[in-house]
Design an enzyme around this catalytic site. Structure first.
Site, PDB file in Angstrom:
ATOM      1  N   SER A  54       0.870  -1.173   0.000  1.00  0.00           N
ATOM      2  CA  SER A  54       0.000   0.000   0.000  1.00  0.00           C
ATOM      3  C   SER A  54       0.900   1.214   0.000  1.00  0.00           C
ATOM      4  O   SER A  54       1.854   1.267   0.777  1.00  0.00           O
ATOM      5  CB  SER A  54      -0.891   0.048   1.239  1.00  0.00           C
ATOM      6  OG  SER A  54      -2.040  -0.736   1.077  1.00  0.00           O
ATOM      7  N   GLU A  61      -0.358  18.675  -6.479  1.00  0.00           N
ATOM      8  CA  GLU A  61      -1.610  18.707  -7.240  1.00  0.00           C
ATOM      9  C   GLU A  61      -2.559  17.588  -6.819  1.00  0.00           C
ATOM     10  O   GLU A  61      -3.429  17.185  -7.584  1.00  0.00           O
ATOM     11  CB  GLU A  61      -1.313  18.580  -8.737  1.00  0.00           C
ATOM     12  CG  GLU A  61      -0.416  19.670  -9.284  1.00  0.00           C
ATOM     13  CD  GLU A  61       1.076  19.394  -9.081  1.00  0.00           C
ATOM     14  OE1 GLU A  61       1.408  18.330  -8.534  1.00  0.00           O
ATOM     15  OE2 GLU A  61       1.896  20.240  -9.468  1.00  0.00           O
ATOM     16  N   SER A  62      -2.419  17.037  -5.651  1.00  0.00           N
ATOM     17  CA  SER A  62      -3.299  16.044  -5.036  1.00  0.00           C
ATOM     18  C   SER A  62      -2.533  14.749  -4.715  1.00  0.00           C
ATOM     19  O   SER A  62      -1.578  14.817  -3.962  1.00  0.00           O
ATOM     20  CB  SER A  62      -4.610  15.825  -5.784  1.00  0.00           C
ATOM     21  OG  SER A  62      -5.391  17.024  -5.727  1.00  0.00           O
ATOM     22  N   HIS A  67      -2.808   0.080  -4.037  1.00  0.00           N
ATOM     23  CA  HIS A  67      -2.948  -1.056  -3.136  1.00  0.00           C
ATOM     24  C   HIS A  67      -2.871  -2.302  -4.004  1.00  0.00           C
ATOM     25  O   HIS A  67      -3.590  -2.392  -5.007  1.00  0.00           O
ATOM     26  CB  HIS A  67      -4.278  -1.002  -2.386  1.00  0.00           C
ATOM     27  CG  HIS A  67      -4.456   0.282  -1.647  1.00  0.00           C
ATOM     28  ND1 HIS A  67      -3.767   0.579  -0.493  1.00  0.00           N
ATOM     29  CD2 HIS A  67      -5.189   1.380  -1.926  1.00  0.00           C
ATOM     30  CE1 HIS A  67      -4.099   1.796  -0.092  1.00  0.00           C
ATOM     31  NE2 HIS A  67      -4.958   2.297  -0.948  1.00  0.00           N
ATOM     32  N   CYS A  82      -5.208  18.021  -9.760  1.00  0.00           N
ATOM     33  CA  CYS A  82      -5.831  19.271 -10.135  1.00  0.00           C
ATOM     34  C   CYS A  82      -4.789  20.127 -10.851  1.00  0.00           C
ATOM     35  O   CYS A  82      -3.646  19.711 -11.021  1.00  0.00           O
ATOM     36  CB  CYS A  82      -6.390  19.980  -8.903  1.00  0.00           C
ATOM     37  SG  CYS A  82      -5.178  20.237  -7.613  1.00  0.00           S
TER      38      CYS A  82
END
Lengths: 114, 114
Positions: A54, A61-62, A67, A82
């Site tokens: 994980s 930008e995010s 996983h 974004c």
């Protein structure tokens, strides 16, 4: 602006190297940079005994997350970006890194205002 | 098992305290624990000048992420959980923490095999 960001939900089936955190880390970093994103932080956790990984890469930008279920050759990846990034540019990088037999892609627009 | 995990995409509108990383960290941790998840790692980044926060909580059962736009009272949250967790239990925690006027919820089943 009509929405805050594009969120790709990418399920890989028949994929390989899903139990190798170093490979996954490198692949996600390349995916981020190729999309035009700036990496702020990353963290990967290697589970035992199944070998699943994980991980997250926090971007200016995010984020990108992954996983993996190596015992099923399955991985669930998100790419949320974004700004001026193009998360679709990450897809060939992931294809090359994990060689999936099948990719299921869903695209969500987050923060729609119209 | 018919799918690997449940992924909630939660957009909060008219929300408050979106520029407070300590509050956001505490809220996401409570959301994780309330859903029955185990926290492995968390990381929060505070942007300037707009005060937005990007953060992730890596779980033994996948992850929670948040990205906030305080200038629009908007936050995009993901909760991805596999195993015996119930991510829907996190929703009241988020409502209490951020007091949104409106919540847009989308639920995806990741890794469907049928």
């Amino acid at each position: 602006m009509k929405f805050a960001g594009t969120h790709l939900l990418i399920d890989l089936w028949g994929a390989s190297r899903l139990d190798d955190p170093d490979h996954i880390d490198a692949a996600l970093r390349e995916a981020a940079v190729t999309a035009g994103a700036t990496i702020l932080h990353s963290h990967f956790h290697h589970f035992s005994p199944n070998g699943g990984v994980s991980g997250v890469v926090v971007l200016a930008e995010s984020h990108i997350s992954i996983h993996t279920w190596p015992e099923r050759d399955f991985a669930a990846i998100d790419i949320f970006m974004c700004g001026a990034c193009n998360p679709h540019l990450s897809l060939p990088v992931l294809q090359r890194a994990f060689g999936p037999e099948r990719v299921v892609l869903d695209e969500q627009r987050r923060g729609r205002v119209s």
